[in-house]
Structure formats: structure tokens, C-alpha cells
Design a protein around this motif. Structure first.
Motif, mmCIF file in Angstrom:
data_model
loop_
_atom_site.group_PDB
_atom_site.id
_atom_site.type_symbol
_atom_site.label_atom_id
_atom_site.label_comp_id
_atom_site.label_asym_id
_atom_site.label_seq_id
_atom_site.Cartn_x
_atom_site.Cartn_y
_atom_site.Cartn_z
ATOM 1 N N GLY A 62 108.001 14.137 65.026
ATOM 2 C CA GLY A 62 106.864 14.547 64.207
ATOM 3 C C GLY A 62 105.814 15.310 64.994
ATOM 4 O O GLY A 62 104.611 15.147 64.742
ATOM 5 N N ALA A 63 106.244 16.129 65.937
ATOM 6 C CA ALA A 63 105.305 16.833 66.813
ATOM 7 C C ALA A 63 104.303 17.670 66.043
ATOM 8 O O ALA A 63 103.115 17.720 66.390
ATOM 9 C CB ALA A 63 106.081 17.705 67.808
ATOM 10 N N PHE A 64 104.752 18.330 64.970
ATOM 11 C CA PHE A 64 103.833 19.182 64.210
ATOM 12 C C PHE A 64 102.776 18.344 63.493
ATOM 13 O O PHE A 64 101.606 18.729 63.421
ATOM 14 C CB PHE A 64 104.604 20.036 63.206
ATOM 15 N N ALA A 65 103.199 17.188 62.979
ATOM 16 C CA ALA A 65 102.228 16.317 62.317
ATOM 17 C C ALA A 65 101.196 15.812 63.310
ATOM 18 O O ALA A 65 100.002 15.724 63.003
ATOM 19 C CB ALA A 65 102.949 15.142 61.654
ATOM 20 N N LEU A 66 101.645 15.492 64.519
ATOM 21 C CA LEU A 66 100.713 15.040 65.554
ATOM 22 C C LEU A 66 99.765 16.159 65.962
ATOM 23 O O LEU A 66 98.573 15.936 66.186
ATOM 24 C CB LEU A 66 101.495 14.553 66.776
ATOM 25 N N GLN A 67 100.293 17.365 66.060
ATOM 26 C CA GLN A 67 99.461 18.506 66.421
ATOM 27 C C GLN A 67 98.376 18.722 65.371
ATOM 28 O O GLN A 67 97.206 18.959 65.696
ATOM 29 C CB GLN A 67 100.317 19.757 66.561
ATOM 30 N N ARG A 68 98.770 18.634 64.109
ATOM 31 C CA ARG A 68 97.801 18.826 63.031
ATOM 32 C C ARG A 68 96.768 17.704 63.023
ATOM 33 O O ARG A 68 95.596 17.927 62.734
ATOM 34 C CB ARG A 68 98.514 18.897 61.681
ATOM 35 N N PHE A 69 97.201 16.491 63.372
ATOM 36 C CA PHE A 69 96.269 15.366 63.448
ATOM 37 C C PHE A 69 95.235 15.627 64.534
ATOM 38 O O PHE A 69 94.049 15.338 64.376
ATOM 39 C CB PHE A 69 97.032 14.071 63.730
ATOM 40 N N GLY A 70 95.692 16.207 65.652
ATOM 41 C CA GLY A 70 94.772 16.571 66.728
ATOM 42 C C GLY A 70 93.782 17.635 66.294
ATOM 43 O O GLY A 70 92.661 17.715 66.822
ATOM 44 N N ASP A 71 94.192 18.450 65.327
ATOM 45 C CA ASP A 71 93.298 19.495 64.809
ATOM 46 C C ASP A 71 92.386 18.962 63.701
ATOM 47 O O ASP A 71 91.604 19.717 63.118
ATOM 48 C CB ASP A 71 94.124 20.667 64.245
ATOM 49 N N GLY A 72 92.535 17.663 63.379
ATOM 50 C CA GLY A 72 91.687 17.063 62.361
ATOM 51 C C GLY A 72 92.298 16.998 60.980
ATOM 52 O O GLY A 72 91.612 16.665 60.009
ATOM 53 N N SER A 73 93.602 17.291 60.861
ATOM 54 C CA SER A 73 94.266 17.284 59.556
ATOM 55 C C SER A 73 95.323 16.183 59.535
ATOM 56 O O SER A 73 96.229 16.168 60.361
ATOM 57 C CB SER A 73 94.922 18.640 59.292
ATOM 58 N N LEU A 74 95.197 15.255 58.600
ATOM 59 C CA LEU A 74 96.157 14.158 58.464
ATOM 60 C C LEU A 74 97.179 14.511 57.400
ATOM 61 O O LEU A 74 96.833 14.639 56.218
ATOM 62 C CB LEU A 74 95.448 12.853 58.099
ATOM 63 N N GLU A 75 98.431 14.675 57.808
ATOM 64 C CA GLU A 75 99.484 14.973 56.834
ATOM 65 C C GLU A 75 99.794 13.732 56.005
ATOM 66 O O GLU A 75 99.664 12.592 56.472
ATOM 67 C CB GLU A 75 100.750 15.443 57.552
ATOM 68 N N HIS A 76 100.227 13.963 54.788
ATOM 69 C CA HIS A 76 100.618 12.887 53.877
ATOM 70 C C HIS A 76 101.926 13.291 53.223
ATOM 71 O O HIS A 76 102.218 14.477 53.057
ATOM 72 C CB HIS A 76 99.539 12.672 52.814
ATOM 73 N N ARG A 77 102.732 12.296 52.846
ATOM 74 C CA ARG A 77 104.052 12.607 52.295
ATOM 75 C C ARG A 77 103.964 13.454 51.018
ATOM 76 O O ARG A 77 104.895 14.183 50.691
ATOM 77 C CB ARG A 77 104.834 11.318 52.029
ATOM 78 N N ARG A 78 102.852 13.369 50.286
ATOM 79 C CA ARG A 78 102.733 14.142 49.048
ATOM 80 C C ARG A 78 102.309 15.592 49.307
ATOM 81 O O ARG A 78 102.384 16.420 48.407
ATOM 82 C CB ARG A 78 101.736 13.465 48.116
#
Length: 399
Positions: free
Chosen positions: A220-236
């Protein structure tokens, strides 16, 4: 077929595996398929994965999971609660190149198999520890099953997504079927062992500490990267702007259009409809903004297509698309046969069945399994052979 005159990549390498779980077992399996002699150490009642369902017909006694993970390995019984069993393991380790295990830190210390003891007694041995959260740190002693690891890595939080999330919006987070996270841990452990073997030629043996959670986090590297940018991914919301899983007239396909040339191929695949020729859609950002609109049209078109036809035409146009195939279709698939991914082997209690050899080729050739899974203790003679090679005090003590 592999040229039998060419030696396997790890010919001459001996791996001793002491595993109870999938991650360490898969690491040993990968090294075995690359040509190493992998010796599976089992307790008197056998590796616990021998009892893991589902079981293979006709007898219903052979575990499909164990048959896959143990294919090509040797089996030696060592009762580590006895002095003779520990001495047998010691004799095997004295002549081995790699020791892969999933022993807890306390277990290792009690058996004198901790990193310091191994380094002192077997200075040329590469030690690979594969634990749910690694052997070092505040969670080193924690136990975990696959369901814990898939969620601890963040991947479970993001499933189901795409079409599945749209069809079943009220479903809770789901675990991927099988042992997704543990297989990731096994891959990382095998790569760590290979790296350490290469490094041994220059700086001596090393110890490798693998955390299955960390290995699965990399997925999930991309999800972690986005989390570092302040964006929390969600399954929806985690899905491609357009594409993903598409329902066809006779099944499902997966479509990806990440590159400009792939979008252009999709336009051709769909017959260049007027709406796709809108000059505004030549801009990737505009396509992203209108993703839901594009997807509605793509899905409506896909529902009228046959999977075999649409996939063949898509691939000819350079559009990444593949069918969601049944197990029987995978075994008989043209791609799988051309790459010789499956090989028939004899499975005790299951007869001769096709088993996946490896998910990779070496020098353009398919890898071959040496055999099916071993019977419990089938290669007990290897202890005697190892004792003759190693005349250390511990090995002599058990003679």
C-alpha cells in the motif's frame, strides 16, 4: 522447458527451514524452487500446516496449502524438546548456508538459536527470522494471524473497493482470501536471504529480520504516501477514476488506463464513439474530473461484450486488460501454459496434481519443482549425512 544442462541458480546451497506459518514456509519454498536443497524441520507430529484446510481429494488427508508450500522440500523430524532432536538440528545447521525460521524471540533464546548463539556456533550461516512484527521492537513478542496482519498493514481497511464497494456499500472491511500478507513476508524473507548470501562473499554471514507487517505495508505504498501528504484513502474512494473491474456479458475483466497511449487504445477498442473524441478529454486532468461519467459509459459498453473477445482486442491495442478467470481456466490458460507456470507432481494422499512452480522465470526459462511435498520424516538420513560432514562436539555428542 529449462535446459537441464544449466545448473539451477542456487545449486549447492542448503537451506534449513523451521517454520510453523506461511511466511517462513513460502520463503523456503521460493529458495527451493530456485535450486537450493531446503530441509524442512518438523516435530514428531508434523508441521502444523499439514493439518490446514482445504484438503485434497480423494482421501481428504493432504492439505492443499502444505502441498504447495512444501513442494520440492526434504522432511526431517527433530524433536526439539529432546537433546537428540536439538543435536540433529545442530548437525544440519553446521553444514547449511541459510536458516529460515519463525521462532519467537523467547523460543530462540531457550533453544540457543538466538542471533548471538547462531553467529558464535555457525559463523558462515545466514540467519533469517520471519515474524509477524519482526524480532526487534515493542511488538517483537506479539503473535498474529493473517487477518491481524492484513489489517495491521492498512490493506484490509481499503477493501473492498471499486466496483465491489459500489455493489456492497454496507460491507465492513474484508480480508483478502488466503494468506496475502504472509506471502508478501515470504517474498521479502527470500530476497533478504539472497542478498545476505551475496554479501557473505564479501563481509561474512548476516542475520535478516523480517516483519510481515512491514512487508505488507509496502503493497500500500501509494496509500501511505497520500497519508503523508495529508490525504486518508478509504475503500469507498480508493479506485481508478475510470476502469477497474468491469462486468461483461459472460464474466468480469479488469481494465487499467494509467498512460496516455492506453487511453488512446481504449478509444479504438470502443470503436471511437463521439463522446470519447471530445477534445476536452485529450487532457488527463479533465478525464480524471469526468471519471464517473466516463466509467458509466465504459461499463454500459462492457456489459455487451464477451470477455475472451474484449481481452484479446484490448491486449492487441496495448490496453491492459485481463479476465477474472476461474481456477480451471487458469490451469488451462494459453498464457499459463506458454510460461509453464504449473507442473504436475505427486502429492502423498492426493495423487498427481498440477502445482504452481514459481511466479517468475530465470534467464527466460520456467523453474522446475524437484518433487511434490515430502512425507513426514522422509529424509531422516540427512541428519546422519550432516553428522559425518560436521564433527563438532555437539554433532559428535548425538552420534
Amino acid at each position: 522447458m529449462m535446459d537441464e544442462a544449466v545448473a539451477p541458480l542456487l545449486a549447492g546451497v542448503t537451506v534449513v527451514e523451521l517454520s510453523r506459518g506461511v511466511a517462513a514456509g513460502y520463503a523456503g519454498r521460493l529458495l527451493s524452487t530456485l535450486g537450493a536443497e531446503t530441509v524442512l524441520i518438523e516435530p514428531p507430529d508434523g508441521n502444523p500446516l499439514r493439518l490446514e484446510p482445504p484438503f485434497l481429494p480423494p482421501a481428504g488427508e493432504a492439505s492443499a496449502l502444505f502441498a504447495f508450500l512444501a513442494a520440492g522440500k526434504r522432511s526431517v523430524i527433530c524433536d526439539l524438546e529432546t537433546a537428540s532432536g536439538r543435536a540433529g538440528l545442530s548437525a544440519l545447521l553446521a553444514t547449511a548456508d541459510v536458516f529460515i525460521h519463525d521462532l519467537g524471540t523467547d523460543e530462540r533464546a531457550g533453544l540457543e538459536l538466538d542471533e548471538q548463539s547462531l553467529r558464535a556456533r555457525y559463523p558462515k550461516l545466514t540467519d533469517v527470522s520471519v515474524l509477524p512484527f519482526g524480532a526487534v521492537g515493542p511488538k517483537a513478542g506479539w503473535q498474529a494471524e493473517e487477518i491481524n496482519l492484513i489489517h495491521a498493514s492498512g490493506e484490509g481497511f481499503l477493501l473492498p473497493n471499486g466496483l465491489a464497494a459500489e455493489l456492497f456499500p454496507d460491507r465492513p472491511p474484508l480480508k483478502v482470501y488466503g494468506h496475502f500478507a504472509e506471502y508478501q513476508g515470504g517474498v521479502v524473507a527470500a530476497l533478504g536471504a539472497l542478498s545476505a548470501l551475496i554479501g557473505r562473499e564479501h563481509g561474512g554471514a548476516e542475520s535478516v529480520d523480517v516483519s510481515v507487517q512491514d512487508a505488507a505495508l509496502a503493497v500500500g505504498a501509494f496509500a501511505l504516501q497520500r497519508f503523508g501528504d495529508g490525504s486518508l484513502e478509504h475503500r469507498r474512494t480508493r479506485s481508478f477514476k475510470y476502469g477497474g473491474v468491469l462486468e461483461c456479458a459472460d464474466g468480469y475483466v479488469e481494465l487499467l488506463t494509467l498512460e496516455e497511449r492506453q487511453w488512446r487504445g481504449l478509444v479504438e477498442l470502443m470503436g471511437r464513439p463521439d463522446w470519447m473524441l471530445d477534445p476536452a478529454l485529450a487532457d488527463q486532468l479533465e478525464r480524471s474530473r469526468r471519471g464517473a461519467e466516463i466509467n458509466r459509459a465504459v461499463r454500459a459498453w462492457a456489459r455487451e461484450q464477451q470477455t475472451a473477445d474484449i481481452v484479446a482486442r484490448a491486449q492487441a491495442l496495448g490496453v491492459p486488460m485481463a479476465k477474472y478467470a476461474s481456477p480451471a481456466e487458469v490451469l488451462s490458460g494459453t498464457h499459463e501454459r506458454a510460461r509453464e507456470l504449473f507442473q504436475p507432481v505427486k502429492i502423498p494422499g492426493g495423487g498427481s496434481l498440477p502445482v504452481l512452480s514459481a511466479p517468475l522465470h530465470v534467464d527466460g526459462a520456467a523453474l522446475r519443482l524437484k518433487a511434490g511435498p515430502p512425507r513426514l520424516g522422509e529424509h531422516q538420513h540427512l541428519i546422519t549425512t550432516s553428522r559425518h560432514r560436521d564433527r563438532s562436539p555437539i554433532a559428535a555428542e548425538a552420534s
